[in-house]
Design an enzyme around this catalytic site. Structure first.
Site, mmCIF file in Angstrom:
data_model
loop_
_atom_site.group_PDB
_atom_site.id
_atom_site.type_symbol
_atom_site.label_atom_id
_atom_site.label_comp_id
_atom_site.label_asym_id
_atom_site.label_seq_id
_atom_site.Cartn_x
_atom_site.Cartn_y
_atom_site.Cartn_z
ATOM 1 N N ASP A 314 28.124 -38.717 -10.551
ATOM 2 C CA ASP A 314 28.624 -37.824 -9.506
ATOM 3 C C ASP A 314 28.079 -36.410 -9.687
ATOM 4 O O ASP A 314 27.675 -36.023 -10.774
ATOM 5 C CB ASP A 314 30.149 -37.787 -9.526
ATOM 6 C CG ASP A 314 30.700 -37.270 -10.854
ATOM 7 O OD1 ASP A 314 30.131 -37.613 -11.898
ATOM 8 O OD2 ASP A 314 31.697 -36.527 -10.844
ATOM 9 N N GLU A 315 28.071 -35.666 -8.617
ATOM 10 C CA GLU A 315 27.779 -34.235 -8.619
ATOM 11 C C GLU A 315 26.510 -33.881 -9.403
ATOM 12 O O GLU A 315 26.463 -32.888 -10.114
ATOM 13 C CB GLU A 315 28.981 -33.456 -9.159
ATOM 14 C CG GLU A 315 30.205 -33.593 -8.261
ATOM 15 C CD GLU A 315 31.457 -32.969 -8.824
ATOM 16 O OE1 GLU A 315 32.258 -32.452 -8.037
ATOM 17 O OE2 GLU A 315 31.646 -33.013 -10.061
#
Length: 511
Positions: A314-315
């Protein structure tokens, strides 16, 4: 003397907790007949297997402290409390509980089912059964039958030990709380920008240097391999499977600070104690990156008996899309090489999820249609989904603007909002069979101790557990909030501090 004054109301007769007061809601409840009373003569009868005896000893340990009774665990005799393995339509985790004047019998096909039945029995007993000093009783179990199987096989809770480090004992305490509501996965977020929390022999500075701090600059900490094995063992004794996560290619500053060669420029950044995200990335073009990933996954997989290993994803804002795809294409086969199944945050669907991989969806109601479409398409192509919508079940989100702990980037999440949704219908277009279950993440940017964890988890965690276990037809906020209110006395007995949401009728048990 006051009790004998003419006109004084007599003390109310003790009555057992109704069978339908349990959380998660059972699949089928048929009340009837006389209650069973646990007495000084009660024993716990088990089959001969080690697992069944373990379930019996677990139950006896809970009951002995509060009742003061011996409650011997035995493989012979009649009556009392019986834990019984038998063939039947229970699946791996279901059970049947039969209660009457002569005793209580919990029947299941597998030891995990017996254990879940034991959790139901705990909730059917007075809340004082949870105390560690002798209580007066009486210890009544309502008569009737509960037949129960879970809706989903993945009912998880994630604990972020990277932003703030939590000791083995603190993790065990949370495991015991998860157990009461039939959670069966403990997802440990073991690495992030602020801290690396697991010893890796081939890369020792990950723990010694990368684990030396946390958000706000505290001392941090890490688990030795023996520590991690103890968490895994303890979780397994409560039928929770540990799912370890090493987040990559982003959320990696602790690793990058520990080894300069993992950085594209060969320069190690300083340790990080803030709360920003998206600024770090492993160097996708370097071979040493994949040597590092291989070593970490190999050592972690060897410590983890469960099926899954979470690789984050993620991210990764500092990784180009092309590099992200390239990275995931190289890393997923490494997970398979060491006998584990990939789990990743739902951004993994922007690459090519491996066959059998699971994607954990953490988007919001307002997540873009394009991003949701990618997740739906992956699910239609065979990728399983774990649902963790941040504006529903992120347990670190503030309840209201006044909540002293937690964050609010996903909005404020009161108790009703966290409960009042259907995982099976949450993402239109997702095949029913693609939804493997739900998980409640607990990120720890603002959480420093067990009291903080408990205040944010309770009362929302039981609702997430019910979404994962109970049939959709049982989900009704108006009835659920009454059952939830009745749990408060049990939390008090267990020493769990909780948020007294104004949405819940605390003090009203509905009897």
């Amino acid at each position: 003397m006051a009790a004998s004054v003419t006109g004084a109301a007599p003390a109310p007769a003790a009555s057992p907790t109704p069978l339908d007061r349990v959380i998660p809601a059972p699949a089928s409840v048929a009340p009837g007949g006389s209650p069973y009373r646990i007495t000084r003569g009660t024993h716990i009868r088990v089959d001969g297997s080690r697992e069944t005896r373990g379930d019996g000893e677990y139950l006896a340990t809970i009951l002995r402290s509060s009742t003061g009774y011996r409650l011997p665990v035995t493989d012979h005799g009649a009556g009392g409390i019986r834990l019984r393995l038998a063939k039947g339509p229970f699946g791996a985790e279901g059970y049947r509980l039969d209660s009457g004047r002569g005793g209580v019998t919990i029947t299941a096909a597998r030891p995990a089912g017996l254990f879940h039945g034991v959790q139901t029995l705990r909730q059917l007993l007075p809340a004082a059964v949870e105390k560690d000093t002798v209580q007066p009783g009486p210890w009544l179990v309502a008569g009737g039958t509960i037949t129960d199987t879970p809706r989903y096989g993945w009912r998880g809770a994630m604990l972020d030990v990277s932003r703030h480090f939590f000791t083995v004992e603190q993790v065990k305490r949370y495991i015991d709380q998860l157990t009461l509501y039939k959670i069966n996965k403990l997802h440990l977020h073991l690495s992030d920008d602020q801290g690396w929390r697991i010893a890796i022999d081939s890369w020792p500075r990950l723990a010694s240097h990368g684990g030396s701090t946390e958000v706000g600059g505290g001392p941090g900490g890490f688990y030795t391999k023996a520590d991690y094995k103890e968490i895994v063992r303890y979780a397994a004794s409560r039928y929770l499977e540990v799912v370890p996560e090493i987040d990559m290619p982003g959320h990696t500053n602790a690793a990058l600070a520990s080894y300069a060669d993992l950085n594209c420029d060969g320069i190690a950044p300083p340790l990080y104690t803030g709360t920003e995200v998206g600024f770090s990335s492993l160097c996708v073009g370097k071979d040493i990156t994949y040597d590092f990933v291989d070593d970490v996954i190999r050592e972690l997989a060897a410590l983890t008996p469960g099926e899954y290993l979470h690789i984050g994803g993620d991210e990764a804002h500092s990784t180009s899309h092309e590099d992200y795809v390239k990275f995931m294409d190289r890393v997923q086969p490494i997970v398979a090489k060491y006998g584990k199944t990939v789990v990743g945050w739902h951004q993994l669907t922007g690459a090519s999820p491996a066959k059998g991989a699971l994607a954990q969806y953490w988007g919001l109601d307002g997540t873009s249609a394009e991003e949701k479409a990618r997740v739906v398409k992956a699910a239609q192509s065979g990728t399983g989904l774990i649902l963790s919508p941040a504006d529903r079940v992120y347990l670190d989100m503030k309840y209201t603007e006044e909540t002293p702990l937690g964050l609010s980037w996903a909005g404020y999440v009161e108790v009703r909002r966290s409960y009042d949704w259907d995982p099976g219908a949450y993402l239109p277009g997702v095949p029913g069979g693609a939804v493997r279950g739900v998980e409640a993440p607990m990120w720890s940017e603002t959480l420093e101790n067990s009291g903080h964890i408990e205040f944010m988890a309770f009362p929302r965690l039981p609702g997430v557990a019910e979404l994962g276990w109970s049939a959709a037809a049982t989900h009704d906020w108006s009835r659920y909030k009454v059952r939830l209110a009745a749990q408060a006395e049990r939390w008090d007995a267990l020493g769990i501090g909780y948020y007294r949401s104004p949405q819940v009728p605390w003090g009203s048990t509905g009897r």
